[in-house]
Motif scaffolding. Structure first.
Motif, PDB file in Angstrom:
ATOM      1  N   LEU A  36       0.838  -1.190   0.000  1.00 16.18           N
ATOM      2  CA  LEU A  36       0.000   0.000   0.000  1.00 16.18           C
ATOM      3  C   LEU A  36       0.877   1.244   0.000  1.00 16.18           C
ATOM      4  O   LEU A  36       2.087   1.181   0.250  1.00 16.18           O
ATOM      5  N   ASN A  37       0.267   2.382  -0.262  1.00 17.47           N
ATOM      6  CA  ASN A  37       1.030   3.619  -0.400  1.00 17.47           C
ATOM      7  C   ASN A  37       1.811   3.988   0.852  1.00 17.47           C
ATOM      8  O   ASN A  37       2.873   4.619   0.783  1.00 17.47           O
ATOM      9  N   ASP A  38       1.270   3.600   2.029  1.00 21.30           N
ATOM     10  CA  ASP A  38       1.950   3.960   3.275  1.00 21.30           C
ATOM     11  C   ASP A  38       3.049   2.977   3.661  1.00 21.30           C
ATOM     12  O   ASP A  38       3.705   3.151   4.691  1.00 21.30           O
ATOM     13  N   GLY A  39       3.249   1.931   2.859  1.00 21.29           N
ATOM     14  CA  GLY A  39       4.299   0.961   3.141  1.00 21.29           C
ATOM     15  C   GLY A  39       3.807  -0.335   3.736  1.00 21.29           C
ATOM     16  O   GLY A  39       4.597  -1.270   3.935  1.00 21.29           O
ATOM     17  N   ARG A  40       2.519  -0.432   4.028  1.00 25.03           N
ATOM     18  CA  ARG A  40       1.977  -1.685   4.555  1.00 25.03           C
ATOM     19  C   ARG A  40       2.008  -2.754   3.465  1.00 25.03           C
ATOM     20  O   ARG A  40       1.555  -2.522   2.337  1.00 25.03           O
ATOM     21  N   VAL A  41       2.558  -3.943   3.809  1.00 27.70           N
ATOM     22  CA  VAL A  41       2.622  -5.070   2.880  1.00 27.70           C
ATOM     23  C   VAL A  41       1.460  -6.008   3.193  1.00 27.70           C
ATOM     24  O   VAL A  41       1.359  -6.532   4.307  1.00 27.70           O
ATOM     25  N   LEU A  42       0.574  -6.194   2.217  1.00 24.62           N
ATOM     26  CA  LEU A  42      -0.540  -7.121   2.424  1.00 24.62           C
ATOM     27  C   LEU A  42      -0.003  -8.520   2.711  1.00 24.62           C
ATOM     28  O   LEU A  42       1.052  -8.904   2.220  1.00 24.62           O
TER      29      LEU A  42
END
Length: 832
Positions: A356-362
């Motif tokens: 995601l744009n904020d750096g969260r990895v699904l």
């Protein structure tokens, strides 16, 4: 006269029916004009095919070392529309046969109807031990097809081959195609089928025409055949059912597709392979090398779902968990360039589609919705957040895999393409430290939320999670080294400082906010936001990770943990480690996982075996080897075809097979044999035992084949260009005439040997420590030796054979020597 005429007539009659070479003296191509068959045999006679053009056109036999592998259906081409199927076996016209130098061409192959007609030419050519088969197909019109056979290979049954190693690093395991029409489809064409009993193997190399895509479907036919169907299209085939690569009881895995009017070509190279030789793991004293080979070629490859999707649980259930940090390590052990290439592109896809744009990895990929936090599943990409909770170790899994993959692929531009995304993933988790104590927090706060935060997805680990933080330490340490390689010293120092702060906080007693329990002599699992401590039931991956990743370097604590784990495992006579030794409390786990032991509340999960091996390797190698051999014995019993093993019966449980169950054996290579390939060299850091003395195998890294010979305190690495023998681990690489030696496989010091000629450099390291840096050159040449990493400006004594002189290191800590050497020239340099 009458007798002679009768004899002549009989001879003529027999002659007409004999096989003979037509128009050529090449006896490798035999044509029977009456039977309308052509047999093509390679010179060593290990591979032959027989083409039958008496009624249509079919390869009716594919013979390896005298044994036909095909069913009566043979190999044929074809198409299937929504209403009808047509194949090359239905050919209505006359097939023309023309022999040429080393080959034969069959043309006039026609099938189809008024809406879509197909005309094909098959050309076969012998190229040493290979048979090349070119299929040129012409479509009369554009059309929508349900499926094509370009071609379809029908093998006798599912026992002909154990499986097939694909050219994306994955494998199809025939025993997993249990039911009729069970089908596995992937977007690649090449495969090596093997028989583990005979060692016979068939390699099919697929070569589609430029700008076309090839896909393969492996299936269990209604006639109980094992089939391979190739399809060649202009664009990549889509899946028929959601994003499913495997479908049960359905013959078609790919969606309908469009073809254009015109000509399409594909080529295949068929080759007999000596499987035992081609996939040999070398000489492995004390280890069942055949079991290692089979485990890595099956379970170890099973996590390759398709191109750009390497992970686990694997292709049977169409699942991949991004919160698993060991798939680059599996690739290191497999040593297959196809797996390496696919792993790099897998991480590329995860960077582009799962972050995601904020750096969260699904956290996961799956073929269909149903396992996700509502609103998070992307039906186009398949990535989502797991319904059990935000599993934060997907952040660390991405970083660890990317860092270790760089050491395997050696591609600094590839690493640079992941720099921003890796920094974002790390920074996302670094920001999660609300109380500023150096420990990073999960997205759930306490057990009452009944949500997970890591791989153990039905254990309600919350807030400050020791398992995730241990992986975070490893991720920070590895990535700091990557930043250094990329020339970003400021970032490297920053991540190292964050890691050190985490290490300090992690090791504090639980009463002071850390994870160490002096009373229980173990690291606890987590702390809720109310300060309550949970998971003091000797959770093995938590405690193993603390030791394996270097968070715990206190010898006393290491002994307390590992002795306790071994005593408990021995007391229950378990073949491998359970996830925990005592029970979680009922409120700490999902309701369906009670009473203890059950599922993640106590079952045996070998997936985390590599952490145990890494933890024990430097503490007690005998224990590490015991569990390595235990897992090999279990593989020979059941192929490790389970998700986990019952704590009570030690029988396999769960249909959701985990590729990570192979990591105990990948750790054999990393932590016992000590393989440490680096982006700019080959490295070894062995932990050998006497029973392993004489271990010898080859390893290919960055297109160079290294021969490794390993015994206790005697390690030899050699290539065509050099040989180095040492009592300690080291790294080495030769480029042109320059050999670089890295003591202990570290970057702090190095010895460079620049030869005047291209002759092989043979060298032995006598010692490399503060007392003396000593080596022996056993090859004759003029050399320039350069040592880097000495104390800047310091005085040293240089000894060459029996001659001693005083020298001084340069201001940059280097010193160079030029010498014409004869074999056994001895060098030593030590502080004056």
């Amino acid at each position: 006269m009458i007798k002679f005429s009768l004899l002549f007539s009989t001879f003529f009659f027999l002659f007409q029916g004999m096989c003979f070479s037509m128009g050529s003296a090449d006896t490798r191509i035999q044509r029977d004009a009456d039977a309308k068959t052509i047999t093509i045999t390679v010179p060593d006679k290990k591979l032959a095919i027989t083409i039958d053009y008496s009624n249509g056109c079919t390869i009716k036999q594919l013979i390896l070392k005298g044994k036909n592998t095909l069913s009566a259906s043979g190999i044929y081409s074809g198409i299937r529309t929504k209403s009808q199927a047509y194949t090359s076996q239905d050919n209505a016209g006359t097939i023309q046969v023309v022999e040429n130098a080393g080959g034969v061409t069959l043309s006039g192959i026609k099938y189809g109807d008024k809406d879509i007609a197909v005309r094909e030419t098959w050309n076969f050519k012998i190229n040493r031990d290979k048979i090349r088969w070119d299929i040129t197909r012409e479509y009369s019109n554009a059309a929508t097809l349900e499926e094509m056979a370009f071609p379809k290979w029908n093998f006798s049954d599912l026992s002909v081959w154990k499986g097939g190693i694909m050219d994306n690093g994955g494998m199809v395991w025939c025993k997993y195609l249990k039911q009729v029409n069970d089908t596995y489809g992937v977007h690649t064409g090449g495969v090596t089928f093997w028989n583990a009993e005979s060692g016979d193997a068939l390699r099919i190399t697929a070569i589609p025409v430029k700008d076309h895509q090839i896909a393969s479907a492996y299936s269990h036919s209604a006639q109980n055949e094992f089939t391979l169907t190739h399809q060649v299209t202009e664009s990549q085939l889509q899946q028929r059912y959601n994003l499913s690569r495997f479908v049960s009881g359905r013959a078609n895995v790919f969606a309908p597709f469009e073809i254009k009017k015109g000509i399409v070509k594909v080529s295949f190279e068929l080759q007999y392979i000596d499987y035992f030789k081609a996939y040999s793991r070398g000489t492995l004293p004390g280890i069942d090398a055949a079991a290692v080979r089979e485990l890595l070629n099956t379970t170890g490859r099973y996590g390759v779902v398709d191109n750009n999707i390497i992970g686990a649980n694997g292709w049977l259930t169409n699942w991949k968990c991004l919160h698993e940090p060991f798939f680059a390590q599996i690739g290191m052990a497999l040593n297959d360039p196809n797996y390496t290439k696919n792993m790099s592109s897998t991480l590329d896809q995860e960077r582009d589609q799962a972050m995601l744009n904020d750096g969260r990895v699904l956290s996961r990929w799956h073929n269909a919705a149903g396992d996700e936090i509502p609103g998070t599943y992307n039906s186009k990409t398949g990535y989502y957040e797991a319904m059990w909770g935000y599993t934060i170790d997907s952040q660390t899994g991405y970083i660890i895999n990317a860092s270790e993959q760089f050491d395997v692929n050696g591609d600094i531009n590839w690493l640079r393409s992941h720099q921003v995304s890796c920094e974002k993933a790390l920074d996302w988790l670094i920001r999660r430290d609300s109380n500023k104590n150096g420990i990073f927090e999960m997205m759930n706060n306490n057990v009452s939320e009944q949500k997970a935060s890591d791989w153990l997805d039905i254990v309600w680990a919350s807030f400050e999670n020791a398992f995730v933080n241990a992986q975070m330490y490893e991720a920070l340490t590895l990535w700091a080294n990557c930043e250094k390689t990329l020339g970003n010293k400021e970032k490297a120092d920053y991540y190292s400082a964050v890691a050190l702060r985490l290490k300090t906080a992690f090791n504090k007693p639980i009463e002071e906010g850390g994870f160490w329990s002096p009373a229980k002599k173990q690291y606890v699992y987590w702390r809720d936001n109310d300060g309550s401590v949970h998971g003091n039931n000797l959770v093995t991956p938590v405690n193993f990770a603390a030791i394996a990743f270097g968070l715990c370097d206190d010898p006393q604590r290491i002994a307390l943990i590992l002795d306790q784990v071994e005593q408990r495992t021995e007391a229950e006579n378990l073949f491998h480690w359970p996830l925990c030794f005592d029970s979680f409390t009922r409120e700490e786990v999902s309701g369906g996982n009670w009473p203890f032991p059950k599922y993640e509340n106590g079952d045996i999960f070998p997936t985390w075996g590599y952490l145990g091996i890494r933890a024990y390797a430097k503490y007690d190698k005998a224990i590490a080897l015991k569990y390595i051999n235990n897992i090999l014995e279990q593989y020979k019993k059941d192929g490790l075809s389970s998700q986990r093993y019952s704590r009570v019966t030690q029988m396999g449980l769960g249909d959701d097979i985990l590729a990570g169950i192979s990591t105990t054996i990948t750790a054999l290579y990393r932590d016992i044999y000590g393989l440490r390939p680096k982006w700019n060299r080959m490295g070894i850091e062995p932990n050998m035992s006497k029973e392993l003395d004489g271990t010898a195998f080859s390893y290919t890294h960055l297109n160079t084949v290294y021969a490794l010979k390993l015994s206790v305190n005697a390690y030899t690495m050699s290539t065509n260009g050099f040989s180095i023998r040492s009592k300690e681990g080291f790294g080495a690489v030769k480029t042109g005439n320059l050999l670089t030696y890295y003591p202990q496989n570290k970057d702090t010091m190095l010895l460079q040997v620049n030869a005047a000629s291209k002759r092989r450099i043979n060298m032995e390291i006598s010692s490399w420590n503060a007392a003396a840096y000593s080596w022996i050159v056993n090859s004759a040449d003029r050399y320039r030796f350069s040592i880097k990493g000495l104390q800047p400006g310091a005085a040293y004594l240089l000894k060459i054979n029996n001659t001693v002189q005083s020298v001084r290191a340069k201001i940059d800590g280097s010193y160079s020597i030029e010498k014409v050497c004869k074999p056994a020239t001895k060098f030593s340099i030590k502080k004056a």
